[in-house]
Design a protein around this motif. Structure first.
Motif, short mmCIF file in Angstrom:
data_model
loop_
_atom_site.label_atom_id
_atom_site.label_comp_id
_atom_site.label_asym_id
_atom_site.label_seq_id
_atom_site.Cartn_x
_atom_site.Cartn_y
_atom_site.Cartn_z
N VAL A 121 0.85 -1.19 0.00
CA VAL A 121 0.00 0.00 0.00
C VAL A 121 0.89 1.24 0.00
CG1 VAL A 121 -1.81 1.25 1.23
CG2 VAL A 121 -1.78 -1.26 1.26
N ARG A 122 0.84 1.98 -1.11
CA ARG A 122 1.66 3.19 -1.25
C ARG A 122 0.96 4.38 -0.62
NH1 ARG A 122 2.91 6.47 -6.89
NH2 ARG A 122 3.45 8.42 -5.81
N SER A 123 1.67 5.07 0.27
CA SER A 123 1.14 6.30 0.88
C SER A 123 2.10 7.47 0.74
CB SER A 123 0.87 6.06 2.37
OG SER A 123 2.10 5.74 3.04
N ASP A 124 3.30 7.21 0.32
CA ASP A 124 4.39 8.20 0.23
C ASP A 124 4.85 8.70 1.60
OD1 ASP A 124 4.50 7.81 -2.47
OD2 ASP A 124 3.61 9.73 -3.02
N TRP A 125 4.38 8.08 2.69
CA TRP A 125 4.82 8.42 4.05
C TRP A 125 6.34 8.30 4.17
CZ3 TRP A 125 7.30 5.44 7.83
CH2 TRP A 125 7.27 5.94 9.13
N SER A 126 6.93 7.32 3.49
CA SER A 126 8.36 7.04 3.66
C SER A 126 9.25 7.97 2.86
CB SER A 126 8.66 5.59 3.25
OG SER A 126 8.51 5.43 1.86
N LYS A 127 8.66 8.84 2.02
CA LYS A 127 9.50 9.67 1.14
C LYS A 127 10.44 10.59 1.92
CE LYS A 127 7.31 10.11 -3.39
NZ LYS A 127 6.67 11.08 -4.30
N THR A 128 10.07 10.99 3.14
CA THR A 128 10.92 11.90 3.92
C THR A 128 11.75 11.16 4.97
OG1 THR A 128 9.09 12.30 5.43
CG2 THR A 128 9.35 13.85 3.59
N TRP A 129 11.72 9.81 4.94
CA TRP A 129 12.53 9.00 5.87
C TRP A 129 13.95 9.53 5.89
CZ3 TRP A 129 11.26 4.53 8.72
CH2 TRP A 129 12.34 3.79 9.20
N PRO A 130 14.64 9.67 7.05
CA PRO A 130 14.20 9.24 8.40
C PRO A 130 13.37 10.30 9.13
CG PRO A 130 16.47 10.02 8.50
CD PRO A 130 16.04 10.14 7.05
N TYR A 131 13.03 11.41 8.45
CA TYR A 131 12.25 12.46 9.11
C TYR A 131 10.78 12.21 8.86
CZ TYR A 131 16.96 14.13 8.93
OH TYR A 131 18.33 14.19 9.03
N VAL A 132 10.19 11.32 9.64
CA VAL A 132 8.81 10.89 9.45
C VAL A 132 8.05 11.02 10.76
CG1 VAL A 132 9.23 9.28 7.55
CG2 VAL A 132 9.53 8.51 9.92
N ASN A 133 6.74 11.10 10.66
CA ASN A 133 5.89 11.19 11.83
C ASN A 133 5.42 9.80 12.22
OD1 ASN A 133 3.92 11.67 13.75
ND2 ASN A 133 3.08 13.48 12.69
N THR A 134 5.97 9.28 13.33
CA THR A 134 5.60 7.92 13.74
C THR A 134 4.36 7.91 14.64
OG1 THR A 134 7.19 8.04 15.55
CG2 THR A 134 7.94 6.98 13.52
N ASP A 135 3.86 9.10 14.99
CA ASP A 135 2.64 9.16 15.81
C ASP A 135 1.38 9.27 14.97
OD1 ASP A 135 3.94 9.01 18.31
OD2 ASP A 135 4.53 11.10 18.13
N VAL A 136 1.46 9.96 13.85
CA VAL A 136 0.31 10.12 12.95
C VAL A 136 0.77 9.67 11.57
CG1 VAL A 136 -1.33 11.73 11.93
CG2 VAL A 136 -0.55 12.06 14.30
N PHE A 137 0.08 8.69 11.01
CA PHE A 137 0.57 8.10 9.74
C PHE A 137 -0.60 7.47 8.98
CE2 PHE A 137 1.27 5.25 13.36
CZ PHE A 137 0.55 4.13 12.98
N PRO A 138 -0.43 7.28 7.69
CA PRO A 138 -1.47 6.61 6.90
C PRO A 138 -1.64 5.16 7.36
CG PRO A 138 0.14 7.72 5.48
CD PRO A 138 0.70 7.73 6.86
N GLN A 139 -2.88 4.70 7.33
CA GLN A 139 -3.20 3.40 7.92
C GLN A 139 -3.81 2.44 6.88
OE1 GLN A 139 -5.08 4.28 12.05
NE2 GLN A 139 -5.76 5.94 10.71
N VAL A 140 -3.95 1.20 7.29
CA VAL A 140 -4.72 0.22 6.52
C VAL A 140 -5.84 -0.26 7.44
CG1 VAL A 140 -4.63 -1.89 5.16
CG2 VAL A 140 -2.60 -0.44 5.31
N SER A 141 -7.09 -0.08 7.01
CA SER A 141 -8.21 -0.40 7.91
C SER A 141 -8.35 -1.90 8.14
CB SER A 141 -9.52 0.15 7.32
OG SER A 141 -9.90 -0.62 6.19
N LEU A 142 -8.98 -2.24 9.24
CA LEU A 142 -9.27 -3.65 9.53
C LEU A 142 -10.06 -4.29 8.40
CD1 LEU A 142 -9.37 -6.08 11.45
CD2 LEU A 142 -11.37 -5.05 12.54
N GLU A 143 -11.07 -3.57 7.89
CA GLU A 143 -11.90 -4.12 6.80
C GLU A 143 -11.04 -4.38 5.56
OE1 GLU A 143 -12.56 -1.37 8.59
OE2 GLU A 143 -14.10 -2.27 9.87
N ALA A 144 -10.08 -3.51 5.31
CA ALA A 144 -9.22 -3.67 4.13
C ALA A 144 -8.33 -4.91 4.26
CB ALA A 144 -8.38 -2.42 3.90
N VAL A 145 -7.69 -5.09 5.42
CA VAL A 145 -6.81 -6.27 5.55
C VAL A 145 -7.64 -7.55 5.57
CG1 VAL A 145 -4.88 -5.02 6.62
CG2 VAL A 145 -6.59 -6.14 8.10
#
Lengths: 315, 315
Positions: free
Chosen positions: B178-202
């Motif tokens: 699942v691509r969210s582009d969250w990792s594009k700024t690694w290692p400067y990433v927000n580990t408290d608020v981030f894109p998710q995968v819902s229970l229904e989706a998995v």
């Protein structure tokens, strides 16, 4: 039409497998670029046709705290991960999960891919090895009969030429694993006296056959006082595999090798997974869908920390 | 004859890539078992035709001492390996080589493959995951537009159905990243608020589409208080990938995924390498033989221990 497709596909796959590779490369290029279709190019059909029923043979040792390791390095230690906020080990009942901490005295242990920076700081470190190492043709040269007679036997150029007389020329950019059966008694192995790969043999494989890397079952390439074979390889920028196992379960030709390892920055060795991907008709290995994968295997006994063993265990 | 072989091979490879898979499976079986030849069956021709010029795209973070890690775990420490006999660090000039020691506070860090035993001791540990995970079809579902608007967006079943409307049904036993582009700024990433995968989706991906495993860029699957998505997955025996990167460099369909990780006994997470293997015509990635491989890259600056960085470095 269906009959035509089957026979044409059979003819061409036979071609893929048996004919001149320059012809095949151009035919593959035409096909991959979608000469006759309107879907985007894809490897998915190739997966269905070739790899969905293939046999996957693991050539990798399990890493355990008590496995053999070179005598200059200290022992490995595994422990339950501790919550740095509470100071308590994570537990299923209080945290919902567990995790594992490792003290690893070396990046040269178990089944390895040595980066040349292990011996030469001007050549690539672990994280500087390209992603193209992921998949290659796998050659297995069997010197187990020689090693059975002489436990420090060193693979020779003549052994390689004998192999080529039977199986054909070693393909360029392939991976060549040397079978000695030394690993069959792992972890009860002799790390002081072991089958070797001679300097002339590794030079021949790289300079005359242009291979990607070679590998062997023992934890070192040779027993010479100055590590002649290993030093020549690494000081000249070549990677090598060590601690490979299960080579008696793969044929001399025809399999592919999957190579994967985590990318520790500035590392000089790699904790690696090697898996041989062999034809569906091959005797050994496991095929996708014939073993539990999703969900993975469920056990009647839980995996719990075992202090005596120093790792989690089901017994 | 050469012309015939080219066109037959092209027709069949087009078939491999685009036609009904049951036809292809039987044609492949005929060919692999050597219907028309006398050489043993082999995947080597397939490597030449399909993968020798493919583009290999690394989807893996480099492991560094300062990379983001879940707040409950302590920091990682890298150090030069010490000779346990002398107490001195191994050095090129005195020992001929160097090696690296690691203190790793967790097996849940960086680019991961979670074993279900992370949450449920009755399901598989790291070393109990079969070798068949080594190679699969790779699906990439892009939710980066949604994540750009809502940094805690959770992939929905409708997003998956939208993807299928465009690209076709998700193949069984494939890997879905699942691509969210969250990792594009690694290692400067927000580990408290981030894109998710819902229970229904998995649940949909596993129960309705029978995938092997899914993966995402953040270090957790979801932000619910009880890790709803991650807990359901792992407690039901499914593996999952975390900390995946470079998904903007792979197409939604058509690539294969190479997965490799060392096999720590009783481990519950895996330090892993994911490499996408894409068509030669794909824009991104590196092809074998187009970058130094054997010998590996040589640098003008040596790789030396850097105390300030806590790892070896060339600067």
């Amino acid at each position: 039409m269906r009959g035509f497709v089957v026979s044409a596909a059979a003819a061409a796959l036979t071609g893929l497998l048996m004919l001149d590779s320059s012809v095949l490369a151009s035919s593959a290029e035409i096909a991959i670029h979608g000469a006759a279709g309107n879907k985007p190019p894809s490897f998915w059909g190739a997966y269905d046709a070739l790899f969905a029923d293939a046999k996957y043979v693991d050539l990798t040792h399990t890493i355990t705290p008590d496995m053999p390791i070179w005598r200059g390095f200290g022992n490995l230690t595994f422990s339950p991960s501790v919550n740095k906020l509470s100071g308590e080990a994570f537990a299923y009942d209080t945290d919902g999960f567990v995790a594992t901490a490792y003290k690893l005295t070396t990046d040269q242990m178990g089944t390895q891919l040595d980066a040349p920076a292990h011996f030469n700081p001007y050549f690539a470190a672990s994280d500087e090895i390209p992603a193209t190492f992921a998949l290659r043709k796998l050659v297995v040269i069997d010197m187990s009969p020689q090693a059975a007679k002489n436990s420090s036997y060193a693979l020779t150029v003549d052994d390689i030429l004998d192999w080529e007389n039977t199986y054909g020329r070693i393909p360029k950019r392939s991976v060549v694993f040397v079978r000695s059966d030394w690993s069959k008694t792992w972890p009860y192995v002799n790390t002081d006296v072991f089958p070797q790969v001679s300097l002339e043999a590794v030079q021949f494989l790289h300079l005359q056959r242009d291979i990607l890397f070679h590998g062997h079952e023992p934890l070192d390439t040779d027993m010479t006082p100055n590590f002649d074979s290993e030093a020549w390889l690494l000081k000249h920028g070549y990677a090598q595999a060590e601690g490979v196992t299960n080579l008696h379960l793969v044929p001399p030709t025809g399999c592919l090798l999957s190579t994967g390892f985590p990318k520790f920055i500035g590392g000089v060795g790699n904790y690696v997974r090697y898996v041989a991907i062999c034809q569906p008709s091959w005797t050994y290995g496991v095929a996708p869908g014939t073993t539990p994968e999703a969900p993975l295997p469920q056990y009647s006994v839980p995996l719990l920390w075992n202090d005596a063993k120093g790792h989690r265990s089901r017994d």
